[in-house]
Design a protein around this motif. Structure first.
Motif, PDB file in Angstrom:
ATOM      1  N   PRO A 143       1.040  -1.200   0.090  1.00 31.50           N
ATOM      2  CA  PRO A 143       0.037   0.043   0.060  1.00 31.50           C
ATOM      3  C   PRO A 143       0.960   1.094   0.086  1.00 31.50           C
ATOM      4  O   PRO A 143       0.196   2.357  -0.124  1.00 31.50           O
ATOM      5  CB  PRO A 143      -0.873  -0.271   1.169  1.00 31.50           C
ATOM      6  CG  PRO A 143      -0.068  -0.991   2.069  1.00 31.50           C
ATOM      7  CD  PRO A 143       0.750  -1.995   1.330  1.00 31.50           C
ATOM      8  N   ASP A 144       2.079   1.047   0.117  1.00 34.20           N
ATOM      9  CA  ASP A 144       2.944   2.315   0.278  1.00 34.20           C
ATOM     10  C   ASP A 144       4.046   2.653  -0.926  1.00 34.20           C
ATOM     11  O   ASP A 144       4.625   3.498  -0.804  1.00 34.20           O
ATOM     12  CB  ASP A 144       3.673   2.142   1.509  1.00 34.20           C
ATOM     13  CG  ASP A 144       3.227   2.318   3.013  1.00 34.20           C
ATOM     14  OD1 ASP A 144       1.955   2.940   2.911  1.00 34.20           O
ATOM     15  OD2 ASP A 144       3.259   1.452   3.765  1.00 34.20           O
ATOM     16  N   THR A 145       3.606   1.863  -1.892  1.00 38.26           N
ATOM     17  CA  THR A 145       4.404   2.279  -3.372  1.00 38.26           C
ATOM     18  C   THR A 145       4.152   3.723  -3.771  1.00 38.26           C
ATOM     19  O   THR A 145       3.089   4.228  -3.572  1.00 38.26           O
ATOM     20  CB  THR A 145       3.945   1.325  -4.263  1.00 38.26           C
ATOM     21  OG1 THR A 145       2.581   1.376  -4.882  1.00 38.26           O
ATOM     22  CG2 THR A 145       4.412  -0.140  -4.118  1.00 38.26           C
ATOM     23  N   PRO A 146       5.175   4.330  -4.265  1.00 43.66           N
ATOM     24  CA  PRO A 146       5.087   5.624  -4.768  1.00 43.66           C
ATOM     25  C   PRO A 146       3.848   5.926  -5.661  1.00 43.66           C
ATOM     26  O   PRO A 146       3.018   6.941  -5.564  1.00 43.66           O
ATOM     27  CB  PRO A 146       6.118   5.972  -5.542  1.00 43.66           C
ATOM     28  CG  PRO A 146       7.411   5.075  -4.653  1.00 43.66           C
ATOM     29  CD  PRO A 146       6.527   3.884  -4.307  1.00 43.66           C
ATOM     30  N   PHE A 147       3.535   5.007  -6.446  1.00 45.58           N
ATOM     31  CA  PHE A 147       2.461   5.147  -7.581  1.00 45.58           C
ATOM     32  C   PHE A 147       1.190   5.196  -7.056  1.00 45.58           C
ATOM     33  O   PHE A 147       0.322   5.824  -7.408  1.00 45.58           O
ATOM     34  CB  PHE A 147       2.695   4.271  -8.663  1.00 45.58           C
ATOM     35  CG  PHE A 147       1.702   4.734  -9.995  1.00 45.58           C
ATOM     36  CD1 PHE A 147       1.960   5.927 -10.654  1.00 45.58           C
ATOM     37  CD2 PHE A 147       0.638   3.898 -10.246  1.00 45.58           C
ATOM     38  CE1 PHE A 147       1.011   6.119 -11.593  1.00 45.58           C
ATOM     39  CE2 PHE A 147      -0.287   4.229 -11.230  1.00 45.58           C
ATOM     40  CZ  PHE A 147      -0.046   5.274 -11.781  1.00 45.58           C
ATOM     41  N   VAL A 148       1.109   4.097  -6.126  1.00 45.52           N
ATOM     42  CA  VAL A 148      -0.213   4.122  -5.287  1.00 45.52           C
ATOM     43  C   VAL A 148      -0.577   5.509  -4.613  1.00 45.52           C
ATOM     44  O   VAL A 148      -1.477   5.991  -4.494  1.00 45.52           O
ATOM     45  CB  VAL A 148      -0.140   2.917  -4.353  1.00 45.52           C
ATOM     46  CG1 VAL A 148      -1.601   3.134  -3.228  1.00 45.52           C
ATOM     47  CG2 VAL A 148      -0.466   1.728  -5.098  1.00 45.52           C
ATOM     48  N   ARG A 149       0.531   5.809  -3.688  1.00 47.22           N
ATOM     49  CA  ARG A 149       0.667   7.322  -3.054  1.00 47.22           C
ATOM     50  C   ARG A 149       0.039   8.316  -3.991  1.00 47.22           C
ATOM     51  O   ARG A 149      -0.913   9.213  -3.723  1.00 47.22           O
ATOM     52  CB  ARG A 149       1.765   7.596  -2.437  1.00 47.22           C
ATOM     53  CG  ARG A 149       1.948   6.549  -1.218  1.00 47.22           C
ATOM     54  CD  ARG A 149       3.504   6.790  -0.590  1.00 47.22           C
ATOM     55  NE  ARG A 149       3.708   8.233  -0.544  1.00 47.22           N
ATOM     56  CZ  ARG A 149       5.210   8.643  -0.365  1.00 47.22           C
ATOM     57  NH1 ARG A 149       6.054   7.618  -0.741  1.00 47.22           N
ATOM     58  NH2 ARG A 149       5.393   9.704  -0.365  1.00 47.22           N
ATOM     59  N   LEU A 150       0.663   8.411  -5.118  1.00 43.93           N
ATOM     60  CA  LEU A 150       0.252   9.399  -6.195  1.00 43.93           C
ATOM     61  C   LEU A 150      -1.049   9.417  -6.695  1.00 43.93           C
ATOM     62  O   LEU A 150      -1.853  10.327  -6.819  1.00 43.93           O
ATOM     63  CB  LEU A 150       1.387   9.250  -7.483  1.00 43.93           C
ATOM     64  CG  LEU A 150       0.943  10.146  -8.520  1.00 43.93           C
ATOM     65  CD1 LEU A 150       1.133  11.535  -8.395  1.00 43.93           C
ATOM     66  CD2 LEU A 150       1.739   9.691  -9.737  1.00 43.93           C
TER      67      LEU A 150
END
Length: 538
Positions: A234-241
């Motif tokens: 859940p903390d991958t950069p693209f998910v955050r983006l």
């Protein structure tokens, strides 16, 4: 929540079966309307009405056949308009499931048709389903897909349509050897199978994260983004983006909560509504679906009859499937503008060529038409006839990788989340109302103006090339939220460019690159929010 499929291609493979339903309907009619069994059962010619096996059965007259064919797009127009409300209330996935149930009801009526009225009613109900699915499947898939794959997966809807056309055509062709009404009842009954498969498959797919966020289901939204884009993290950069962009858009909508369908007709939204509507209108005015529905008439004018006509007609369906693959592979690199402009110019060329060949080498058909089909009111033979068939194949090859998939990919990319469901419902409804008109009026047009039909469609193709070049901006490679920025800043369409490489880097590059992309996005967000507030206050 149970097992859910997270691979975007797996999600797409199931969802676009909704497009296959439309394809099934097209070829179930185009392959059957030339058969003796269909003509005699629904006969209105000199030896009818009366459902007999007279070899001179001519089937429904031109205007009635136009009504039978047009009943499906007429229902699709109504279904597409309703789909926005259904989708926003129930969810993208549930709306498509309702479409599956409606399809089965319509197919039962069509399969059991005792007369022309019952056939029209069943096809109208089938159309309600196709309208819902064709409007909401692109929305659903585009809201799940990452920007670099969005064109490919939404374009798969068109590929599913071509496969539906091809599969159903050969089923109908095989059934044409059955005696009596089984020749058309069997294929019309079999078309329920993909709808049942789609309904079951949707049970294993996630809901649109953007729809979940709009209904304050943030935890589920994050779970879906993690499943589809984060490979469980859940903390991958693209998910955050993605989550950040969705949150920003939802907050903006809450600050401007007076959102209704009327917003689409306000000055700031009207331009993109006009682009989305005309993308769908022009895709019909290319003449492609006319070729699909009435190809047996066209090839009948070129002297083909019986099995030879059906086999020659099926070749264009094979070309349609094969050429669409190029769009699935390259459409996100090509962009949207290029295929629209180039495809329209190529299609115009083949339409003008057919008109010239028909006018120069053709002649009026004898009374009653060619092969006892009144709609084949013009005839051409020899080498010019083979050239007409070749130009028809080239026309299909030009449509398949361009306007075919792009007309489904493009409209969902134009609109912000708050109005996307309703906007795509309106754009898709415009597709179906023009499909309805063309389906109804083309058979009489072949009778009354013959080869000049090709000139009309050639002019349409020329006009759409110019329209797309000057007014349709590029959306490929941009996030759905970035497209909003293009319209807010008023960037001229011909100055917009594909951003495929930049987005691929943000999605799949090194962590540092993703973080940089994330930071750049936040800077853009602040600018965008400021520009929106300025425009609203102004």
């Amino acid at each position: 929540m149970g097992y859910k499929i997270g691979n975007i291609y797996g999600i797409t493979a199931i969802a676009v079966i909704g497009g296959g339903l439309f394809g099934f309907d097209i070829s179930s009619m185009s392959a059957i309307l030339g058969t003796q069994q269909y003509r005699c059962y629904f006969n209105q010619g000199p030896h009818g009405p009366g459902f007999d096996d007279d070899p001179l059965c001519s089937g429904p007259d031109a205007s009635v056949q136009g009504g039978i064919t047009a009943s499906m797009p007429g229902g699709s127009f109504v279904g597409a308009l309703c789909s926005g409300f259904l989708s926003d209330k129930l969810g993208r996935k549930t709306a498509i499931q309702w479409g599956c149930v409606i399809w089965c009801i319509g197919s039962i009526l069509v399969c059991a048709s005792q007369n022309i009225g019952m056939l029209i009613l069943g096809r109208f109900i089938n159309g309600l389903s196709v309208g819902i699915c064709s409007a909401q499947v692109p929305v659903y898939v585009s809201e799940l897909a990452p920007p670099s794959k969005r064109g490919r997966v939404v374009g798969a809807q068109q590929w599913a349509i071509t496969w539906g056309i091809l599969i159903m055509f050969y089923i109908s062709y095989g059934c044409s050897y059955l005696s009596g009404t089984a020749a058309f009842r069997v294929p019309w009954g079999l078309q329920m199978i993909p709808a049942v498969g789609l309904y079951i498959g949707l049970l294993f797919l996630p809901e649109s994260p953007r729809w979940l966020a709009k209904h304050d289901k943030w935890e589920e939204c994050h779970d879906v983004l993690t499943l589809v884009h984060g490979k469980g993290n859940p903390d991958t950069p693209f998910v955050r983006l993605e989550l950040s962009e969705i949150r920003e858009m939802i907050e903006f909508e809450k600050r401007n909560s007076d959102v209704s369908v009327l917003e689409l007709f306000r000055p700031k939204m009207l331009n993109r509504l006009h682009i989305g509507v005309f993308t769908q209108i022009w895709s019909q005015l290319t003449g492609m679906n006319v070729m699909m529905y009435y190809i047996t008439y066209v090839f009948g004018m070129a002297g083909l009859s019986g099995d030879i006509n059906l086999i020659a007609s099926s070749i264009q369906y094979v070309i349609n499937v094969g050429m669409t693959i190029f769009a699935l592979i390259y459409i996100d690199r090509w962009g949207r503008r290029g295929p629209l402009v180039v495809g329209a110019l190529l299609m115009a060329t083949w339409m003008y060529a057919n008109a010239g060949l028909m006018a120069s080498y053709g002649s009026p058909a004898p009374p009653g038409g060619v092969n006892n089909v009144a709609e084949e009111s013009w005839q051409i033979s020899g080498a010019p006839a083979r050239a007409v068939i070749a130009c028809t194949y080239l026309f299909v090859a030009s449509f398949a990788p361009t306007w075919g998939p792009v007309s489904w990919i493009y409209p969902p990319e134009l609109f912000p989340l708050r109005v996307r469901g309703k906007a795509v419902a309106i754009t898709t409804a415009s597709n179906w109302i023009f499909n309805f008109a063309l389906s109804y009026f083309v058979p009489p047009a072949f009778v009354n103006i013959q080869w000049k039909v090709y000139i009309i469609f050639g002019v349409f193709c020329t006009a759409m090339a110019m329209h797309a070049f000057f007014l349709f901006p590029e959306t490929s490679g941009k996030t759905l939220e970035d497209v909003e920025e293009i319209f807010l800043k008023g960037v001229p369409a011909w100055k917009t460019r594909v951003e495929y490489r930049n987005v691929r880097l943000a999605e799949g590059g090194a962590v540092d690159d993703k973080e940089a992309a994330f930071g750049r996005h936040e800077e853009r967000s602040e600018e965008k929010t400021g520009s929106v507030e300025e425009k609203k206050s102004g």
